[in-house]
Scaffold this active site. Structure first.
Site, mmCIF file in Angstrom:
data_model
loop_
_atom_site.group_PDB
_atom_site.id
_atom_site.type_symbol
_atom_site.label_atom_id
_atom_site.label_comp_id
_atom_site.label_asym_id
_atom_site.label_seq_id
_atom_site.Cartn_x
_atom_site.Cartn_y
_atom_site.Cartn_z
ATOM 1 C CG ASP A 199 25.986 -43.533 67.073
ATOM 2 O OD1 ASP A 199 25.896 -44.383 66.157
ATOM 3 O OD2 ASP A 199 27.063 -43.235 67.609
ATOM 4 C CG HIS A 200 23.049 -46.281 62.342
ATOM 5 N ND1 HIS A 200 23.752 -45.237 61.805
ATOM 6 C CD2 HIS A 200 23.654 -47.410 61.895
ATOM 7 C CE1 HIS A 200 24.739 -45.705 61.066
ATOM 8 N NE2 HIS A 200 24.712 -47.017 61.105
ATOM 9 C CG HIS A 262 29.173 -44.845 64.057
ATOM 10 N ND1 HIS A 262 27.957 -44.422 64.532
ATOM 11 C CD2 HIS A 262 29.094 -44.773 62.698
ATOM 12 C CE1 HIS A 262 27.184 -44.099 63.507
ATOM 13 N NE2 HIS A 262 27.848 -44.298 62.401
#
Length: 508
Positions: A199-200, A262
């Site tokens: 999950d950047h 996110h």
């Protein structure tokens, strides 16, 4: 007193750079946009900062008739265009010596046999020590095939002390059932500690700063609860449309694409209790407690909103609506905007609403967490003294203009007692000389180091789907998304959702 240096203490000094040991990275789907714009530039930037071992190796796997030199040229062009750090020939040449390319498709046994031979050759020529991470930058439907091929050819296990790791890009399924199926496939081959779900957003400095802000300071945490907080808004807004992602996006939508991963991760970091330490197990324990305490509103029609952008003006130009985008079914009900109201059923947050929203073609690109505080219980000032005074707020700006803003009331200079909102601002770009690493730099390095702190575990993924699935099911039964003009801040129903409770969305 002895002045001898304590080697153990120095070895654990967090100020020292963490450098990966002998290792290599295999990227499946290496011809895609993610690889070209993010992964390959991040690898170069890590090498440029001296954080990769001299023998680091990069292997690309894709259906292209390329030689090793062709692949190296592709990486070179991607680095030149997208790298964060300056291009240096000596760094590039050292990195290029370890680049290999394996042509083939995912169900091609011969290609995976070649991949195995390539890894063995790199172990001998580059000293990678049998340590390889496999980055699955491919659509989820290909995960089972790739993972089973790695197992069939014995690539999933290293020999002796060497390691093998699987890196998986979102989406982690499209609902709870598919996520559980995917986790079962991956964990049937790799141990839980060997699986890294990217999950950047969790790799961004400002997201990690949430933990520093809360737990390294004494001035915020005493106020971080239902006694002082009125509500929390978590926003991820984009000013772009779907671009060329119609094939991926249609049928997925903004809630599945952003809220499930996110925004629920940001909620967990904002609301969780202090962990006993900052290792992966302790962090996951506290995040899971919060996610398990999340409660959906009883009336999903009143407290959730989905929208779809129509034609409008953005950046001074006319842009088409979602249904007019190339590749989109004109009858599509896919949401490009989603807003939901959640509560956390625990002692700290009982009764405090958390509003999550995301959307495309909104007023501007911004991601932020706004903790909005209650008004003072008593005001000695007259109503005419405070007409422009709002509620105190602490805003964590994740992107762009990374930093933190605190909004509070202050007297306006003059003879009258007039109070209005002012802000104090902390900006990363002004406070630190070194620019923040790109999120993928941090995450790729963590994979090579085996540091799982910033990677969601399968329990978090599945719990997030448990939260979102009832909302998606409700939406599927009730009409179409509400249209909103491109360039605005979403459908009117989203404003009405907060207005019914005497609140309003922030306009970043």
């Amino acid at each position: 007193m002895s002045s001898a240096v304590n080697p153990l203490r120095d070895a654990q000094d967090r100020r020292l750079p963490r450098i990966a040991g002998p290792s290599g990275l295999v990227i499946f789907g290496v011809t895609g946009d993610l690889s070209r714009k993010k992964l390959m530039p991040a690898v170069y930037d890590l090498a440029n900062r001296g954080l990769l071992p001299p023998g680091f190796s990069l292997v690309g796997f894709a259906r292209r008739d390329w030689e090793h030199e062709d692949f190296a040229q592709v990486v070179h062009d991607a680095v030149k265009e997208h790298a964060r750090t300056p291009f240096r020939e000596e760094v590039w040449h050292q990195l290029a010596e370890g680049m290999r390319f394996v042509p083939g498709v995912f169900d091609d046994d011969e290609a995976f046999a070649t991949l195995k031979a390539t890894i063995q050759e790199l172990d001998k020529s580059r000293g990678t020590g049998g340590n390889f991470a496999f980055y699955l930058s491919v659509p989820p439907k290909f995960f089972p095939t790739v993972v089973s091929q790695l197992e069939r050819h014995g690539l999933h296990q290293g020999e002796g002390e060497s390691w093998r790791r699987a890196v998986i890009e979102k989406p982690f399924g499209h609902d709870l059932a598919s996520a559980q199926e995917l986790n079962q496939v991956v964990h049937g081959v790799f141990r839980a500690s060997e699986v890294f779900r990217i999950d950047h957003y969790l790799g961004k400095e400002t997201v990690q700063n949430i933990l520093a802000l809360r737990f390294a300071n004494t001035m915020f945490e005493p106020l971080w609860n239902r006694s002082y907080v009125d509500h929390v808004q978590i926003t991820m807004a984009e000013d772009i449309g779907i671009g060329g992602r119609a094939g991926y996006y249609d049928g997925i939508g903004s809630a599945r694409d952003v809220i499930q991963n996110h925004l629920l991760q940001l909620l967990a970091l904002t609301a969780m209790e202090e962990p006993t330490s900052f290792d992966a197990k302790a962090l996951v324990t506290e995040k899971l407690k919060v996610l398990n305490a999340v409660r959906l509103p009883a009336d999903l029609s009143r407290h959730t909103v989905r929208g779809q952008y129509g034609a409008g003006w953005q950046g001074g130009r006319k842009v088409p609506g979602y249904l007019d985008e190339e590749g989109i079914d004109p009858n599509s009900k896919t949401d490009t905007y989603a807003a939901i109201r959640l509560e956390i059923d625990n002692r700290r947050w009982a009764g405090v609403p958390f509003y999550l929203r995301t959307g495309k073609r909104l007023g501007r690109r911004v991601t932020e967490i706004a903790v909005v505080f209650q008004r003072a219980p008593h005001s000695p000032f007259g109503a005419t003294d405070t007409p422009e005074l709002g509620q105190n707020a602490l805003v964590i700006r994740v992107q762009p203009d990374e930093g933190v803003t605190i909004r509070f009331g202050s007297k306006v200079p003059g003879t009258q007692m007039e109070i209005r909102d002012v802000t104090m601002d902390f900006a990363y770009g002004e406070s630190f000389t070194e620019s923040s690493p790109e999120a993928y730099e941090r995450l790729i390095l963590d994979v090579l180091l085996g540091d799982a702190n910033l990677f969601p575990r399968h329990q978090e993924v599945e719990r997030s789907w448990e939260i979102l699935d009832p909302i998606e099911e409700h939406w599927s039964r009730h009409g179409r998304p509400e249209q909103y003009p491109a360039g605005t801040w979403g459908p009117a129903a989203a404003d009405e959702m907060l207005a019914r409770e005497g609140r309003s969305w922030r306009r970043p």
